[in-house]
Design a protein around this motif. Structure first.
Motif, mmCIF file in Angstrom:
data_model
loop_
_atom_site.group_PDB
_atom_site.id
_atom_site.type_symbol
_atom_site.label_atom_id
_atom_site.label_comp_id
_atom_site.label_asym_id
_atom_site.label_seq_id
_atom_site.Cartn_x
_atom_site.Cartn_y
_atom_site.Cartn_z
ATOM 1 N N MET A 191 53.207 -19.763 -23.556
ATOM 2 C CA MET A 191 53.211 -18.998 -24.752
ATOM 3 C C MET A 191 54.617 -18.859 -25.279
ATOM 4 O O MET A 191 54.773 -18.621 -26.459
ATOM 5 N N GLU A 192 55.476 -18.908 -24.365
ATOM 6 C CA GLU A 192 56.846 -18.823 -24.766
ATOM 7 C C GLU A 192 57.223 -20.056 -25.576
ATOM 8 O O GLU A 192 58.010 -19.942 -26.523
ATOM 9 N N LEU A 193 56.690 -21.143 -25.219
ATOM 10 C CA LEU A 193 56.949 -22.369 -25.923
ATOM 11 C C LEU A 193 56.433 -22.261 -27.349
ATOM 12 O O LEU A 193 57.102 -22.694 -28.289
ATOM 13 N N LEU A 194 55.262 -21.667 -27.515
ATOM 14 C CA LEU A 194 54.694 -21.479 -28.841
ATOM 15 C C LEU A 194 55.562 -20.493 -29.636
ATOM 16 O O LEU A 194 55.704 -20.634 -30.845
ATOM 17 N N GLY A 195 56.054 -19.510 -28.953
ATOM 18 C CA GLY A 195 56.912 -18.531 -29.600
ATOM 19 C C GLY A 195 58.201 -19.161 -30.093
ATOM 20 O O GLY A 195 58.717 -18.800 -31.153
ATOM 21 N N LEU A 221 58.510 -22.093 -31.098
ATOM 22 C CA LEU A 221 58.156 -22.911 -32.260
ATOM 23 C C LEU A 221 57.817 -22.032 -33.457
ATOM 24 O O LEU A 221 57.572 -22.525 -34.541
ATOM 25 N N GLY A 222 57.723 -20.793 -33.311
ATOM 26 C CA GLY A 222 57.441 -19.871 -34.400
ATOM 27 C C GLY A 222 55.967 -19.597 -34.540
ATOM 28 O O GLY A 222 55.499 -19.170 -35.604
ATOM 29 N N ILE A 223 55.203 -19.802 -33.466
ATOM 30 C CA ILE A 223 53.769 -19.577 -33.526
ATOM 31 C C ILE A 223 53.481 -18.374 -32.657
ATOM 32 O O ILE A 223 53.894 -18.291 -31.500
ATOM 33 N N ASN A 224 52.701 -17.449 -33.182
ATOM 34 C CA ASN A 224 52.284 -16.275 -32.456
ATOM 35 C C ASN A 224 51.064 -16.678 -31.636
ATOM 36 O O ASN A 224 50.055 -17.096 -32.166
ATOM 37 N N GLY A 225 51.097 -16.568 -30.327
ATOM 38 C CA GLY A 225 50.064 -17.036 -29.412
ATOM 39 C C GLY A 225 48.771 -16.272 -29.579
ATOM 40 O O GLY A 225 47.684 -16.856 -29.551
#
Length: 163
Positions: free
Chosen positions: A1-5, A7-11
């Motif tokens: 989820m941190e990776l998504l964060g 990238l600017g994406i809220n998990g």
């Protein structure tokens, strides 16, 4: 989820949207896609059946047209036969009529010739009688007296033979 964060994406938001998409997909598939596919399949079946029926109707029409042509050919042949028979009969009747007319004309000609011959013979007899009478009268006037019956006859025969 941190990776998504990063990238600017809220998990959480992504999971909620994914869950919403899955529910929407399931609902649309169940209530929209399946009925639409069913209607399309039914329509396809109707079109296929219509095409098959049209092909059968076309084959039947071809058979009917062939049968109609055979019937017309048969009728034309029969009409031709009837016409030829009528023409032959008309020609036969014409020949009979011509023959009959020719025979009647020949009979009339014979009768006319016979009448003419009879009339001619009658006129010749009458002429001989008149000539004989004239000869007797002329002889009486020339001689001045009546010659006997025998001399009259001889004189008449002599004059009529010369005529």
């Amino acid at each position: 989820m941190e990776l998504l964060g990063n990238l600017g994406i809220n998990g959480k938001l992504f999971l909620a949207q994914l869950f919403n998409f899955a529910i929407l997909f399931f609902v649309l598939k169940k209530f929209a896609y399946q009925p639409i596919l069913k209607v399309l399949d039914e329509r396809k079946d109707k079109i296929d059946k219509g095409l098959k029926d049209a092909e059968e109707a076309e084959k039947k029409l071809e058979k009917i047209v062939e049968k109609e042509e055979r019937v017309l050919d048969k009728a034309n042949k029969k009409a031709t036969t009837i016409l030829l028979g009528a023409e032959e009969k008309a020609e036969s009747n014409r020949i009979k009529a011509v023959t009959k007319t020719e025979k009647e004309i020949a009979d009339l000609m014979k009768k006319a010739e016979q009448k003419i011959a009879d009339k001619k013979e009658q006129m010749l007899r009458e002429l001989k009688k008149e000539v004989a009478g004239l000869v007797v009268s002329a002889t009486e006037k020339v001689v001045g007296e009546k010659i006997n019956e025998e001399k009259d006859r001889e004189l008449i025969e002599k004059v009529t033979n010369e005529l």
